[in-house]
Each structure stands twice: as C-alpha cells, then as structure tokens.
Scaffold this active site. Sequence first.
Site, PDB file in Angstrom:
ATOM      1  N   GLU A 273      50.651  40.613  36.700  1.00 41.50           N
ATOM      2  CA  GLU A 273      50.265  40.432  38.109  1.00 41.50           C
ATOM      3  C   GLU A 273      49.984  38.952  38.399  1.00 41.50           C
ATOM      4  O   GLU A 273      48.874  38.596  38.795  1.00 41.50           O
ATOM      5  CB  GLU A 273      49.014  41.269  38.405  1.00 41.50           C
ATOM      6  CG  GLU A 273      49.179  42.752  38.123  1.00 41.50           C
ATOM      7  CD  GLU A 273      47.864  43.522  38.164  1.00 41.50           C
ATOM      8  OE1 GLU A 273      46.783  42.898  38.169  1.00 41.50           O
ATOM      9  OE2 GLU A 273      47.919  44.758  38.198  1.00 41.50           O
ATOM     10  N   PRO A 274      50.954  38.081  38.215  1.00 38.35           N
ATOM     11  CA  PRO A 274      50.684  36.658  38.437  1.00 38.35           C
ATOM     12  C   PRO A 274      50.639  36.310  39.923  1.00 38.35           C
ATOM     13  O   PRO A 274      51.490  36.746  40.690  1.00 38.35           O
ATOM     14  CB  PRO A 274      51.879  35.966  37.770  1.00 38.35           C
ATOM     15  CG  PRO A 274      52.992  36.965  37.885  1.00 38.35           C
ATOM     16  CD  PRO A 274      52.351  38.330  37.810  1.00 38.35           C
ATOM     17  N   GLY A 275      49.655  35.550  40.316  1.00 39.10           N
ATOM     18  CA  GLY A 275      49.571  35.069  41.690  1.00 39.10           C
ATOM     19  C   GLY A 275      49.611  33.557  41.707  1.00 39.10           C
ATOM     20  O   GLY A 275      50.605  32.920  42.062  1.00 39.10           O
ATOM     21  N   ARG A 276      48.500  32.970  41.239  1.00 42.17           N
ATOM     22  CA  ARG A 276      48.342  31.516  41.262  1.00 42.17           C
ATOM     23  C   ARG A 276      49.492  30.782  40.568  1.00 42.17           C
ATOM     24  O   ARG A 276      49.948  29.757  41.048  1.00 42.17           O
ATOM     25  CB  ARG A 276      47.023  31.171  40.553  1.00 42.17           C
ATOM     26  CG  ARG A 276      46.594  29.738  40.692  1.00 42.17           C
ATOM     27  CD  ARG A 276      45.393  29.444  39.796  1.00 42.17           C
ATOM     28  NE  ARG A 276      44.371  30.441  39.807  1.00 42.17           N
ATOM     29  CZ  ARG A 276      43.257  30.406  40.550  1.00 42.17           C
ATOM     30  NH1 ARG A 276      43.034  29.393  41.337  1.00 42.17           N
ATOM     31  NH2 ARG A 276      42.364  31.379  40.477  1.00 42.17           N
ATOM     32  N   ARG A 312      38.086  26.803  48.432  1.00 42.99           N
ATOM     33  CA  ARG A 312      37.922  26.741  46.975  1.00 42.99           C
ATOM     34  C   ARG A 312      36.947  25.661  46.498  1.00 42.99           C
ATOM     35  O   ARG A 312      36.118  25.937  45.631  1.00 42.99           O
ATOM     36  CB  ARG A 312      39.284  26.594  46.271  1.00 42.99           C
ATOM     37  CG  ARG A 312      40.270  27.730  46.606  1.00 42.99           C
ATOM     38  CD  ARG A 312      41.496  27.748  45.701  1.00 42.99           C
ATOM     39  NE  ARG A 312      41.146  28.129  44.349  1.00 42.99           N
ATOM     40  CZ  ARG A 312      41.023  27.299  43.353  1.00 42.99           C
ATOM     41  NH1 ARG A 312      41.281  26.022  43.520  1.00 42.99           N
ATOM     42  NH2 ARG A 312      40.665  27.733  42.161  1.00 42.99           N
ATOM     43  N   CYS A 352      30.190  22.599  60.305  1.00 46.23           N
ATOM     44  CA  CYS A 352      28.774  22.225  60.271  1.00 46.23           C
ATOM     45  C   CYS A 352      28.058  22.808  59.055  1.00 46.23           C
ATOM     46  O   CYS A 352      27.198  23.690  59.184  1.00 46.23           O
ATOM     47  CB  CYS A 352      28.115  22.657  61.566  1.00 46.23           C
ATOM     48  SG  CYS A 352      28.871  21.811  62.947  1.00 46.23           S
TER      49      CYS A 352
HETATM   50  N1  LLP Z   1      45.326  40.991  39.126  1.00 45.33           N
HETATM   51  C1  LLP Z   1      44.049  41.259  39.434  1.00 45.33           C
HETATM   52  C2  LLP Z   1      43.500  42.571  39.129  1.00 45.33           C
HETATM   53  C3  LLP Z   1      43.233  40.258  40.008  1.00 45.33           C
HETATM   54  O1  LLP Z   1      41.967  40.518  40.283  1.00 45.33           O
HETATM   55  C4  LLP Z   1      43.799  38.977  40.279  1.00 45.33           C
HETATM   56  C5  LLP Z   1      42.993  37.932  40.902  1.00 45.33           C
HETATM   57  C6  LLP Z   1      45.151  38.762  39.962  1.00 45.33           C
HETATM   58  C7  LLP Z   1      45.880  39.787  39.382  1.00 45.33           C
HETATM   59  C8  LLP Z   1      45.841  37.452  40.226  1.00 45.33           C
HETATM   60  O2  LLP Z   1      45.288  36.408  39.512  1.00 45.33           O
HETATM   61  P1  LLP Z   1      46.058  35.004  39.450  1.00 45.33           P
HETATM   62  O3  LLP Z   1      47.332  35.193  38.697  1.00 45.33           O
HETATM   63  O4  LLP Z   1      46.323  34.574  40.844  1.00 45.33           O
HETATM   64  O5  LLP Z   1      45.147  34.088  38.758  1.00 45.33           O
HETATM   65  N2  LLP Z   1      39.895  33.110  44.832  1.00 45.33           N
HETATM   66  C9  LLP Z   1      39.833  32.652  43.451  1.00 45.33           C
HETATM   67  C10 LLP Z   1      40.647  33.523  42.522  1.00 45.33           C
HETATM   68  C11 LLP Z   1      40.262  34.974  42.584  1.00 45.33           C
HETATM   69  C12 LLP Z   1      41.164  35.823  41.732  1.00 45.33           C
HETATM   70  C13 LLP Z   1      40.964  37.254  42.030  1.00 45.33           C
HETATM   71  N3  LLP Z   1      41.791  38.130  41.270  1.00 45.33           N
HETATM   72  C14 LLP Z   1      40.281  31.199  43.401  1.00 45.33           C
HETATM   73  O6  LLP Z   1      40.573  30.622  44.446  1.00 45.33           O
HETATM   74  O7  LLP Z   1      40.322  30.615  42.315  1.00 45.33           O
END
Ligand code: LLP
Length: 422
Positions: A273-276, A312, A352
Amino acid sequence: MDFFHYQNGELYCEETRIADLAAQYGTPLYVYSKRTLLHHLTQIQQAFAAVDPVLCYSVKANSNLGILKVMNAAGSSFDVVSGGELYRVKQAGADTSKVVFAGVGKTDEEIAFALDNHVLMFNVESEAELDAIARVAASKGVVGPVALRLNPDIDAKTHAKTTTGKKGNKFGMDIERAEQLAEKVLADPRLSLRGIHMHLGSPILTTEPYAAAVVKAAEVVARFRARGHDTRWINLGGGFGINYRQQEAKPASAYADVIVPTVQQAGCRLALEPGRFIVGNAGVLISQVIFTKREGGKLFVIQDAAMNDLVRPAMYDAFHRIWPVQPRVPAPTNYEAEIPGCEPADVVGPVCESGDYLAKGRWLPPLERGELVCTFSAGAYGMAMASNYNSRPRACEVLVDGNQHTVVRRRETYADLVAHEM
Ligand code: LLP
C-alpha cells in the site's frame, strides 16, 4: 529521482516552466509531475515483479482524481480508508475487485458500499469490526473477505504521530487475538480469511522493520493454514521512505530484497500500500513572497502558502526543502547546512498561529515581495490534508506531462467557502 530541476536559472517541472504555471494559475499552487509518479510506481512494480504483487496506491496520500487516473492507467490498484476514498477510486475508473479497505472505524454504510463493489478484502482491526462485516455481508447474502491486521509490535522509528505497528497504537491486534479471530472466521460461513495485513508506520527509512514483519507474517500464515484456512495474502502496507532532505531513502529494490524471498517461501500473494513513495516527490507547492520582516532578531519570509495548505511542518515537525523558483544563488545539495550568500529565515504563512510555518531557521537567499518559492516533496499528505482554516480557499492543483499540463483541481473561490452552509 524526480523530474523537478533547475535549468537556465529557474525551476522546471519536466519541460514546463514553473514560473509560467504560477503566472497562469496564481499561488499557492500544487504542481505534480506525471513522469515522476510513473517512475516511482514502475520502480516498485519492477522491484517486486518476482512475486507479481497487487500494488494498492494509498489514496490518503493524495486523492486527487487526476492522480488516481494516472495510477489506474498504469496498472496500480488502491488502498482506501473510507467510503469517500472508495467513491473516488470508482470515479477514477478503477477495478474495485483489487481494492483493499483499511481503517479502524468502518461504518455499516461503508462496509455495505465496499461489499457492493466486491473489494478484494477488508483489513480488519478488531473483533467488533469482524462482527459488523459478518452481519452486513449476511444481510446481502455474500461472504465478507477479510485480512486480519496484525500489530507486530515493531518499532519503525517514525514520528510519534505516524507510528502504527507498536503495541499501544490504536491499530491492528496482537498475534494471540488474531489467532482467536481466525478460529471465529473459520466457524463463520459469512466470512473468509484471505490473509493478514500489517502497516508499520510512515515514513520508514530502513528495511529492518519490514524484514522482521514479513517473517512474523509468514509464521502466522503457516499457522492459519495448518488450521485449515485458505490464507493467500500477505499485505505489508505502505511506509517506504523518500528523500525529503538529501538522499536518505532506500530504493524500492532494498525493500524487495528483504520481503520477496520470505513471501515466496510462504507461497503467498503480496499486497503493498505505498502512498508517499509514489507521490511524495512527484509534487511541489509553489508560493509567493508577500512580505519579509525582521523582528526579535529574526528574519521572517511571509509567503502565501500556510499550514492550511501544507500542515506537515506544523504537525510532525517535518522537513521540506525550500528554494526560490528563480534563485539568485544556485540550489545547494545540503539544505541543512550554512549556505554562502544566504541567511537563516523562518518561512511562515499568513495563518494566525505561531505554528504556521513551513520551515524555521532555513538558509535562503535574499527574497523580495512577489518572488516565487518552491516547497519540495509536497505531493504526499499536502493537499490531501489541506483545510480551509482562516477561511482560506484551497490551492489549485496542476498535473504536468512534459511541456503540457492539466488543471486537476481549480482554485477554490470565496463562494466555495460558504457553498455548503445554510
Ligand atoms: N497503509 C496504511 C494502513 C496506512 O495507514 C498508510 C498511511 C499507508 C498505507 C500509506 O503509507 P505511505 O506509503 O504513504 O507512507 N500524514 C502523515 C502520514 C500518515 C500516514 C498514515 N497512514 C505525514 O504527512 O507524514
């Protein structure tokens, strides 16, 4: 690697001048690079090719339909955490039978919506949720596909607000409870146990937590199978780190090296589940200097992007590289050291709150009113976490493809701010 670079003294996204986009659409402005998105997705696809994984782009990182459509066309699936995200991936044209549905608090309505769309599996976080899925599935005469989310008690060394795989976090369940629930699933014809899920935290800059997690996952799968479950999936979540500062991140192949052999030995399918990793460095936030001021022995650069656009730094003390779009000093390789011709400044927004800053004590060349500034690595959890705080209309988003671009979200207007209020 990404496709934002300085050329002839100014910043480009692929073959597009950032200054032109800012002139056309105003600031604050999110700019995304399609080539970077695809490059990062391909890196993961290739690194893990040996186990033919289902890559579920984590919609929460950046849920813009323009991004989801690019991901969908490139063969990615999706990880959703709400009915709203599922709606978005449907709008993007995704095959929902490859979608995974995560989150600790799924409502009956969301479970029903997901079942109607035949999602691949629910990542289940508690016994109460398992019961809810069974009940809703029975009311529809279908079987609820579930993966149990383990809390492996592994410290992924992330920020306190983004660590998820340690005992005491709200996520997942310990292995003993997962084994109990597995028994329950076996006895319940309304449910089928597809696999196990973990997500350790985000961002994770080392491979060791994944190496430890996949071994635990494989052990649990073996035990489940011995009890008669047809457990096929190991889902290791997201969390792969990216280069926010310099070259601190690992390539996708480093994660694959520690994950793939164990998944192969376990005879399982892999989901990720890659996002970042995909979208983080595929986006930047462009802003414009409104004023500068010296007060209390400090230089403040007040520009028009604020914590409502990118939370962030305020929320996680996150570091984002910041540099002018048309700089008078060449961009450094190390943004944390003293830079000749520069001076430390706090880069702040108009909101603010003292917590409204993008950077503190950052070495920057002299900046004047109207100059454009770029905050890098803003593609993930930037616009996705944006708000209207201080009644600030949310930014415009543009997706660049070579020397072409598309507005994927128009700038909000004042009328948009009150559109839902009666
Ligand atoms: N899978 C699950 C179950 C998750 O909770 C998350 C992120 C991901 C996948 C994706 O993670 P990634 O590959 O994007 O690292 N808002 C925070 C990050 C919160 C992440 C929440 N869960 C930030 O800006 O660093």
